[in-house]
Design an enzyme around this catalytic site. Structure first.
Site, PDB file in Angstrom:
ATOM      1  N   HIS A   1      71.602   3.435 -14.609  1.00  0.00           N
ATOM      2  CA  HIS A   1      70.343   3.549 -15.670  1.00  0.00           C
ATOM      3  C   HIS A   1      69.989   5.224 -15.726  1.00  0.00           C
ATOM      4  O   HIS A   1      70.433   5.854 -14.756  1.00  0.00           O
ATOM      5  CB  HIS A   1      69.183   2.643 -15.457  1.00  0.00           C
TER       6      HIS A   1
ATOM      7  N   ASP B   1      66.248  10.483 -11.141  1.00  0.00           N
ATOM      8  CA  ASP B   1      66.787  10.406  -9.736  1.00  0.00           C
ATOM      9  C   ASP B   1      68.223   9.517  -9.651  1.00  0.00           C
ATOM     10  O   ASP B   1      68.873   9.686  -8.575  1.00  0.00           O
ATOM     11  CB  ASP B   1      65.854   9.741  -8.769  1.00  0.00           C
TER      12      ASP B   1
HETATM   13 ZN   LIG Z   1      65.590   5.190  -8.986  1.00  0.00          ZN
HETATM   14 ZN   LIG Z   2      64.957   3.970 -11.964  1.00  0.00          ZN
END
Ligand SMILES: [Zn+2]
Ligand SMILES: [Zn+2]
Length: 289
Positions: free
Chosen positions: A36, A40
């Site tokens: 996704h 991060d």
């Molecule tokens: Zn994450």
């Molecule tokens: Zn996430």
């Protein structure tokens, strides 16, 4: 990694530094699967690309992700890193949808839709194709000479031997054996809809950002707890569970304790861990830094 195929799943900040340090190298690291578009999980692509710009180690880079993540990756790579400079290799941004999207010679790769914050979040299922093992003793007993006849039989073709006998594959192939199944789920906020996709997996890799004591916070941020991950492992009948994406506020043993109370075959992945997953065998932790 699967024979000549290597897949990097997600690319957080510092990924390229860790790859360098691990000694894995960048060779053939030309396929990246993104779960996704949260930063991060994608920021490391910038560092990776700038590394590739200095040493041209690969000819093509394929990045697979959902629509929203790809837009963000596009902005990061072309808007921030390259800014009009020609990339050192062809970069293909490939949008995935639920279901099969990549077929290797002996494995399939599918995308599993998962619920998390934002649209188009996916997990990945690696599935070795089922095959029927070649029964060497049977072939010996039938007097099948080594060479192309055996190869054709292995590939499911009937053959005619030099002495005129016809042999069909089922005479020398054993019962069909299912291939190894490995499921990798990134960030995820609920597990009910994953039971089917994880069914019978040899190994499930999944996040466990929180502990049950902070279940409410997990829910608010669309993450799961170690306990929820372990319960999914039980319900889906998986053999092994590897937890990732642990909040820095916890110690590894706290996460392990919570999960193992429900599902004993649990590991918490550390940086540089190398696991080997094979059908019907225990997961092997091959090396740990
Ligand atoms: Zn994450
Ligand atoms: Zn996430």
């Amino acid at each position: 990694m699967h024979d000549e195929f290597r897949f990097l799943i997600d690319c957080g900040e510092g990924t390229q530094r860790q790859i360098l340090q691990s000694g894995l190298g960048f060779k053939r690291m030309n396929r990246i699967l993104i779960t996704h578009g949260h930063l991060d999980h994608i920021l490391g692509l910038a560092g990776l690309l700038s590394t590739f710009m200095r040493w041209e180690t690969i000819d093509e880079l394929e990045i697979y992700a959902g629509h929203w993540a790809l837009e963000r990756i596009h902005d990061l790579l072309f808007g921030v890193v390259l800014r009009g400079v020609k990339p050192p290799m062809e970069i293909h941004l490939l949008e995935i949808r639920p279901g099969l999207f990549f077929e290797g010679p002996d494995f399939d790769l599918s995308a599993i839709p998962v619920y998390h914050r934002g649209p188009d979040c996916f997990g990945y299922l690696f599935e070795e194709k089922a095959r029927r093992p070649f029964l060497a003793e049977q072939a010996e007993a039938l007097g099948i000479p080594p060479g192309p006849w055996r190869r054709d039989l292995v590939n499911g073709l009937s053959v005619e031997l030099p002495d005129g006998r016809r042999i069909t594959p089922y005479q020398v192939l054993g019962e069909e054996k299912k291939g190894t199944r490995l499921v990798h789920i990134g960030d995820v906020g609920r597990t009910e809809d994953l039971v089917e996709a994880c069914q019978g997996a040899d190994t499930l890799v999944i996040e466990a950002t929180y502990l049950e004591a902070e279940a409410e916070m997990a829910r608010d941020f669309a993450h799961i707890t170690a306990r929820q991950a372990a319960e999914l492992a039980i319900r889906a009948g998986v053999n092994h569970l590897i937890l990732t994406h642990i909040s820095r506020r916890y110690r590894e043993h706290q996460v392990l304790d919570e999960a193992q109370a429900i599902f004993p075959n649990t590991w918490v992945a550390r940086d540089f861990d190398v696991f080997q997953v094979r059908r019907g065998e225990n997961v092997k932790l091959e090396s740990r830094a």
